[in-house]
Design an enzyme around this catalytic site. Structure first.
Site, short mmCIF file in Angstrom:
data_model
loop_
_atom_site.label_atom_id
_atom_site.label_comp_id
_atom_site.label_asym_id
_atom_site.label_seq_id
_atom_site.Cartn_x
_atom_site.Cartn_y
_atom_site.Cartn_z
N LYS A 138 0.96 -1.50 -0.04
CA LYS A 138 -0.12 0.13 -0.05
C LYS A 138 0.76 1.21 0.06
CE LYS A 138 -4.09 -2.08 1.32
NZ LYS A 138 -3.86 -3.50 1.79
C1 LIG Z 1 -4.64 -4.46 1.14
C2 LIG Z 1 -3.96 -5.79 1.13
C3 LIG Z 1 -4.13 -6.84 0.34
C4 LIG Z 1 -5.54 -6.65 -0.69
O1 LIG Z 1 -5.41 -5.68 -1.66
P1 LIG Z 1 -6.70 -5.06 -2.56
O2 LIG Z 1 -6.14 -3.98 -3.32
O3 LIG Z 1 -7.49 -4.45 -1.08
O4 LIG Z 1 -7.38 -6.03 -3.00
C5 LIG Z 1 -3.48 -8.04 0.07
N1 LIG Z 1 -2.39 -8.06 0.64
C6 LIG Z 1 -1.83 -7.16 1.81
C7 LIG Z 1 -0.73 -7.69 2.58
C8 LIG Z 1 -2.78 -6.12 1.71
O5 LIG Z 1 -2.11 -5.29 2.77
#
Ligand SMILES: *Cc1c(COP(=O)(O)O)cnc(C)c1O
Length: 498
Positions: free
Chosen positions: A112
């Protein structure tokens, strides 16, 4: 380039408006009205560029109301060597045709960061263009990683406050520590008694309540969103799929025009949607493989065409994917219905009122032509972490292990040998306890930092300094509230009288 709302495509916004406001007033999500093409020769030209160079090419096609200098400044302020290392998104080859795209080299060790380090800069420019003088209030509901990444991105950003809600028992101990020790003058964090969907529903309700909006306006404040419903969260994610392809080109692992498969461990459907958008622009993709944990509402959706959230919610070892309402699916449906805002509104209402909806057969056909869904249980995840470490010398976190397992099942079932990029979304040290028990270590009685040390001993893989340093930090935000109490917490943080 303009943006439309998925629930009323008469609503038109520029990129800056879409980013500054986060969500359309009637509850729809902003989507680009067209997808700017990247020809194969343009894709080939990305190969010699740095990540930042590649980002500037892709982002400039979408953020057409940003000047070249503004965009350049946003990219270079976000992806610095100090924060991301020399290569923000390395591609590691596990074996012939199976590549791991490591997206967790940013400051909070989760993918993120790729979006949330640049979003505050995009937001700053957008606010200056569209609502100068306003103070932006960022409300976040998090299943763990978004909260910390958003706090780190927006801490001490001028004219900005950020408030994060997370499910009290729904995040890992390391994730909780990362958030409750957050530094910065403009930040606040609160746990809620409920799960992620409760937190997200609460935030959406506050966000779209005209009374709350009015209160904020009296104080020259304006809500915005750092969740992946914000276009400014999604657009930076398109970049790394092109970047991964460019790296494979550079290393001779694909030739220009060769299709790849993309496998994404999925929660809110943002990351995989970004891959789909890259493909709409011209990135050659064969299949999008959507990997879920036991909260497998998407796996069933891709099989049956029915989205049904009326099921048990599981707290798994991959908490960032413990989600039953994947908000960004709305954007895919908008695209696959041929931009039918009425149909999308109808389905989203069904979901809200009755907890399920079904897509028309034509849409289901299109879905199944490109997407494959699969899921792994916690036991399968643990087995995959152990196998991958013992037999291939690579340490996976629990979320990425979901994806690796789903991909391996897919390959066994189909025999598909298309070169494949698996999105790796977190550093394994964010989930040390689960990773350690997967490797067969006994962790009883060990605290979070002892677990980190144990994992390091066990694997020889270096733990990230940003996680180790949490040990010395003091908890600033121990607060917990009920679902109904979220609005009061918001007012309290903003020092606004209810
Ligand atoms: C947020 C997250 C996801 C999921 O991603 P999306 O874009 O919400 O589908 C998967 N793995 C980790 C470690 C995350 O932080």
């Amino acid at each position: 380039m303009v943006y439309q709302s998925t629930r009323n495509n008469q609503v038109i916004a520029t990129a800056a408006e879409a980013i500054a406001t986060g969500i359309s007033a009637e509850g729809g999500l902003f989507v680009p009205s067209e997808f700017p093409p990247m020809t194969l020769s343009e894709i080939a030209e990305l190969a010699p560029l740095s990540y930042n160079g590649r980002a500037k090419v892709i982002l400039s096609k979408f953020l057409t109301d940003f000047s070249k200098e503004e965009l350049s400044d946003c990219v270079d302020s976000a992806y610095t060597v100090e924060k991301f290392g020399a290569d923000p998104t390395p591609v590691v080859t596990l074996e012939d045709g199976e590549h791991i795209l490591e997206l967790w080299h940013g400051p909070t060790c989760a993918f993120k960061d790729m979006a949330l380090q640049i979003l505050p800069h995009l937001m700053r420019v957008s606010v200056a263009k569209k609502v100068p003088g306003k103070e932006i209030v960022i409300l976040v509901a998090t299943s763990g990683d978004t909260g910390k990444a958003a706090l780190e991105g927006f801490k001490d950003a001028p004219h900005t406050r950020i408030l994060v809600f997370y499910p009290e028992n729904g995040v890992s101990p390391m994730q909780k520590l990362q958030m409750t020790t957050q530094e910065g003058e403009n930040v606040a964090v609160c746990a809620i008694r409920g799960n992620f969907d409760d937190a997200q529903t609460g935030v959406k309700t506050i966000f779209t309540d005209p009374a709350v909006k009015g209160k904020l306006a009296e104080h020259d404040m304006l809500f915005s969103s750092a969740n992946s419903i914000n276009w400014g969260r999604l657009v930076p994610q398109i970049v790394y799929y092109f970047s991964a392809y460019a790296d494979l080109l550079k290393e001779g692992k694909v030739k220009v025009g060769d299709p790849i498969n993309v496998v994404v461990p999925t929660g809110n459907f943002g990351n995989i949607l970004a891959a789909y958008y890259a493909n709409k622009m011209g990135l050659p993709v064969n299949k999008f493989i959507c990997a879920s944990n036991s909260n497998n509402v998407l796996t069933d959706f891709f099989k049956t065409g029915e989205y049904d959230r009326r099921r048990e919610f599981y707290a798994t070892t991959s908490p960032s994917m413990d989600i039953l309402i994947s908000s960004n699916l709305e954007r895919l449906l908008y695209d696959l219905t041929g931009c039918d805002d009425q149909a999308v509104s109808g389905m989203m209402n069904e979901l809200k009122e009755n907890g399920h909806y079904r897509v028309p057969d034509a849409v289901k056909k299109r879905l199944q032509a490109q997407f494959v869904g699969g899921f792994s249980t916690d036991d399968e995840v643990a087995e995959t972490i152990r196998d991958t470490f013992e037999n291939r010398g690579y340490l996976l976190d629990t979320h990425t292990a979901v994806a690796v397992r789903v991909y391996e099942n897919y390959r066994k079932e189909t025999g598909d040998k298309t070169p494949t990029v698996i999105a790796s979304t977190a550093n394994p040290y964010k989930f040390s306890a689960s990773v350690l028990s997967a490797l067969g270590a006994d962790v009883t009685g060990a605290d979070e930092f002892e677990k980190v040390a144990l994992l390091q001993q066990h694997t020889g893989v270096q733990a990230p300094a940003s996680l180790l340093s949490l040990k010395e930090k003091k908890v600033r935000f121990p607060q917990v509230c009920d679902r109904e109490g979220q609005q009061a917490v918001v007012y309290e943080m903003l020092k606004i009288e209810d």
